[in-house]
Design an enzyme around this catalytic site. Structure first.
Site, mmCIF file in Angstrom:
data_model
loop_
_atom_site.group_PDB
_atom_site.id
_atom_site.type_symbol
_atom_site.label_atom_id
_atom_site.label_comp_id
_atom_site.label_asym_id
_atom_site.label_seq_id
_atom_site.Cartn_x
_atom_site.Cartn_y
_atom_site.Cartn_z
ATOM 1 N N VAL A 176 0.855 -1.192 0.000
ATOM 2 C CA VAL A 176 0.000 0.000 0.000
ATOM 3 C C VAL A 176 0.894 1.246 0.000
ATOM 4 C CG1 VAL A 176 -1.789 1.291 1.208
ATOM 5 C CG2 VAL A 176 -1.852 -1.221 1.178
ATOM 6 N N LYS A 177 0.691 2.051 -1.036
ATOM 7 C CA LYS A 177 1.475 3.282 -1.164
ATOM 8 C C LYS A 177 0.751 4.380 -0.393
ATOM 9 C CE LYS A 177 4.150 4.872 -5.084
ATOM 10 N NZ LYS A 177 4.044 5.249 -6.500
ATOM 11 N N ILE A 178 1.503 5.077 0.445
ATOM 12 C CA ILE A 178 0.907 6.090 1.320
ATOM 13 C C ILE A 178 1.737 7.371 1.183
ATOM 14 C CG2 ILE A 178 0.496 6.685 3.754
ATOM 15 C CD1 ILE A 178 -1.167 4.347 3.320
#
Ligand code: E4P
Length: 214
Positions: free
Chosen positions: A82-84
């Site tokens: 998950v890119k945050i």
């Protein structure tokens, strides 16, 4: 060194995989928009095509929004990262997602301090954007060197993805620094094959071989 492809395009992903050069994929909302169509289907297809980590970006403002979307993105496959974005709320989400066993990639990193904060929050990957910094007449690769030194000093687990790559020299310098990953646009990956002396040498060999064979 691992090569990730910075794309949401399935044909590019397949080509890089056929070359044996695909260790993972990174996407972002801009790359998804470039492909158009149903982004949920595109994400699902990418995760099926790729064995390694696939970064899918969570979009929102609050930690709760990033966490909810992150958990939803995880349904695309076990290889989802998950890119945050690098914000205080983003890092809150990184900590919670880590506690749930979810890998994260903190994106939009432009300073060594941002990378240190992300690593301390428990990010699996940190993504310094070298090309965008170079575009401001700053030194993108010096940022990578600084981040590598800081992570080494404290034996931190976060891995560095050199992002916003503009040309093969960025990848060569990243490799010399020992950066864990470079995420490259397809055009840059293709450029990495080429050297004018390779082309010229091949042309001569082919001509001489033809002459030799009448
Ligand atoms: C990385 O994960 C990003 O998607 C990407 O490298 C952004 O780069 P850009 O500056 O080409 O948009």
């Amino acid at each position: 060194m691992q090569f990730f492809l910075d794309t949401a395009n399935i044909a590019e992903i397949r080509a890089a995989r056929a070359w044996g050069l695909l260790d993972g994929v990174t996407t972002n909302p801009t790359l998804m928009a470039r492909e158009g169509g149903d982004w949920r289907a595109v994400m699902r297809d990418i995760c099926r095509e790729v064995e390694g980590p696939v970064s899918l970006e969570a979009v929102g403002e609050t930690a709760d929004e990033f966490i909810a979307m992150g958990l939803d993105l995880m349904r695309n496959g076990p290889n989802v990262v998950v890119k945050i974005p690098m914000t205080p709320e983003g890092l809150k989400a990184v900590r919670v997602l880590k506690s749930k066993g979810v890998d994260t990639n903190v994106t939009l990193i432009f300073s060594p301090m941002q990378a240190l904060l992300a690593a301390k929050a428990g990010a699996s990957f940190v993504s310094p954007f070298v090309g965008r910094l170079d575009g401001l007449s700053q030194d993108g690769m010096q940022l990578v060197a600084d981040i590598m030194a800081i992570l080494r000093n404290y034996a931190m687990d976060a891995r560095v993805i050199v992002a916003s790559v503009r040309h093969p020299r960025h990848v060569a310098e990243a490799a010399l620094m020992g950066a864990h990953v470079a995420t490259v646009p397809f055009a840059v990956l293709r450029q990495m094959f080429d050297h004018p002396l390779t082309s010229a040498g091949l042309e001569t060999f082919n001509k001489d071989w033809a002459a030799l064979n009448g």
